[in-house]
Design a protein around this motif. Structure first.
Motif, short mmCIF file in Angstrom:
data_model
loop_
_atom_site.label_atom_id
_atom_site.label_comp_id
_atom_site.label_asym_id
_atom_site.label_seq_id
_atom_site.Cartn_x
_atom_site.Cartn_y
_atom_site.Cartn_z
N ASN A 198 0.41 -15.78 -13.08
CA ASN A 198 1.81 -16.78 -13.25
C ASN A 198 3.03 -16.35 -12.54
O ASN A 198 3.66 -17.01 -12.19
N ARG A 222 -1.37 -20.84 -15.62
CA ARG A 222 -1.02 -21.79 -16.66
C ARG A 222 -1.23 -23.31 -15.98
O ARG A 222 -1.73 -24.04 -16.87
N ASP A 251 -2.56 -18.91 -22.34
CA ASP A 251 -2.83 -17.83 -21.11
C ASP A 251 -3.46 -16.64 -21.84
O ASP A 251 -4.62 -16.31 -21.00
#
Length: 438
Positions: A198, A222, A251
């Protein structure tokens, strides 16, 4: 001297930390117990413990005998050593302690340094899990990765790197890239790595390290997780039910699930166990991480700015869902943190997302605990929110419990020391209540 008393007197941050070569000498003296166990190695800033919890629950459901080494503990030091998801028995804890203590006595005479607090516990874990002949050792790093004691491990089955943010900058570096480089130090030649992608800066560094070590790299983002909530507010990731209300736990669940898929595809885990692994992930429990300990009372060890951010977003979403369902009530916050964190940023984030109606701050029992006065001033300056001050965690908790109405939400958040002290207080209340009923 009892094992825990001896360990507790060891300096947490000893200046004479052993090199990885010397850590290996200790393990060699102990019979190289780590080489006898298939290891899953987990590093990162936030989410390491949650990933370990997911893996442990899944592997247990699939019928495996699992050892899990995590840190820190909340109430009892033996929480760091889990056998099949449960805190190790006192007798096994003592037995492994005696073996490591005996090794330290001999090797110190040969010129090696005494193991630091974390090194000692790591050696105990290796001895304990090898002695119990576990099928898997799920292992969390202490701090960093490249120079972390656990990185003496030579051939893990797979490496996992969770989300990375600025923390321990004194030791790991002042930028995301530098810290990512330290975390990526756990990647071994040819060993696959699953990582949180991310943060693009961190992801780029991890990919580079993986390429240099000819390790297959599997990014998790995500945006790829197909997250949704059903009409009850339950969080889902595709067909996988996430057993926590916070989206960030998806996650962590995705990292664990991908690692298990890779182990299945490589033949380490038989394909027919896939459904059991799936069931195990959905049964995961992880204390102190968006944990509802009583109706409307949540604990979360969000102990750094990034942790506070994802906690605050999850708490804000919970508040909004309750409002949409016509549930009123106030928001109460209990907060404490250690002084080497960016507490101003943490308080600012809490106030911006939660808009607390009532806050209490306290001082945790740690040499690094930030004073309640400093925190109260910060709540007023950064969030325009007055905060009641309490020198003791138990007093702050009692105040908010007394003030709280049935529909109010109470979030106890911050240092894991805080969460541990609250858990002790709630356990004492529960035991006192049991005594009164009998």
């Amino acid at each position: 001297m009892r094992a825990e008393a001896y360990i507790d007197q060891l300096p947490m941050w000893a200046r004479e930390k052993n090199s990885l070569e010397d850590v290996r000498k200790y393990l060699e003296y102990l019979g190289n117990p780590d080489r006898k166990i298939p290891i899953i190695h987990v590093a990162g800033t936030n989410g390491k413990g949650s990933v370990c919890a997911y893996l442990t629950s899944a592997l247990l459901q699939a019928g495996y005998h699992v050892g899990t080494f995590i840190s820190p503990h909340l109430v009892d030091i033996r929480e760091r050593f889990l056998l099949d998801g449960k805190m190790v028995e006192e007798s096994l804890f003592e037995e492994s302690f005696q073996k490591v203590k005996a090794a330290a006595d001999v090797l110190m005479e040969q010129g090696l340094c005494h193991p630091t607090y974390f090194e000692f516990l790591f050696h105990m874990a290796a001895v304990l899990f090898a002695g119990q002949k576990v099928d898997f050792w799920v292992m969390e790093t202490g701090m960093g990765g490249r120079l972390d004691t656990t990185n003496v491990t030579e051939h893990p089955l797979i490496s996992i790197i969770t989300s990375i943010s600025l923390e321990h900058t004194r030791y790991l570096g002042n930028t995301i890239q530098e810290i990512a480089g330290e975390k990526a130090g756990i990647i071994k030649e040819g060993v696959p790595v699953v990582f949180d992608a991310n943060n693009t800066q961190a992801a780029q560094v991890i990919r580079q390290f993986a390429a240099e070590r000819h390790a297959l790299a599997y990014p998790i983002c995500r945006s790829d997780l197909q997250l949704n909530r059903d009409e009850t507010g339950q969080l889902w990731m595709g067909s996988l039910r996430i057993p926590f209300p916070a989206p960030y736990q998806a996650d962590n669940g995705a990292l664990a699930w991908k690692a298990l898929q890779i182990l299945t595809e490589s033949g380490v885990i038989p394909e027919e166990k896939a459904e059991l692994l799936h069931q195990g992930l959905e049964k995961t429990v992880w204390p102190g991480r968006m944990e509802q300990v009583q109706p409307g009372v949540f604990l979360d060890g969000a102990h750094n700015p990034d942790g506070i951010r994802v906690f605050s977003e999850a708490a804000e979403a919970l508040i909004e869902r309750r409002k949409a369902a016509g549930i009123g009530g106030r928001v109460l916050v209990l907060f404490a943190v250690v002084e080497d964190k960016d507490y101003q940023d943490m308080v600012r984030c809490l106030c911006r997302h939660l808009h607390p109606d009532l806050a209490a701050v306290t001082h945790v029992h740690s040499d690094r605990g930030l004073s309640e006065k400093t925190l109260a001033d910060c709540f007023l300056q950064e969030g325009g929110c007055p905060a009641e001050r309490f020198p003791e965690v138990t007093d702050a908790l009692a105040f908010l419990q007394k003030e709280r109405q049935e529909e109010d939400l109470l979030f106890c958040v911050g240092s894991l020391y805080l969460i541990g002290e609250i858990k002790k207080a709630l356990l004492a209340e529960e035991q006192e209540g049991c005594c009164e009923r009998t």
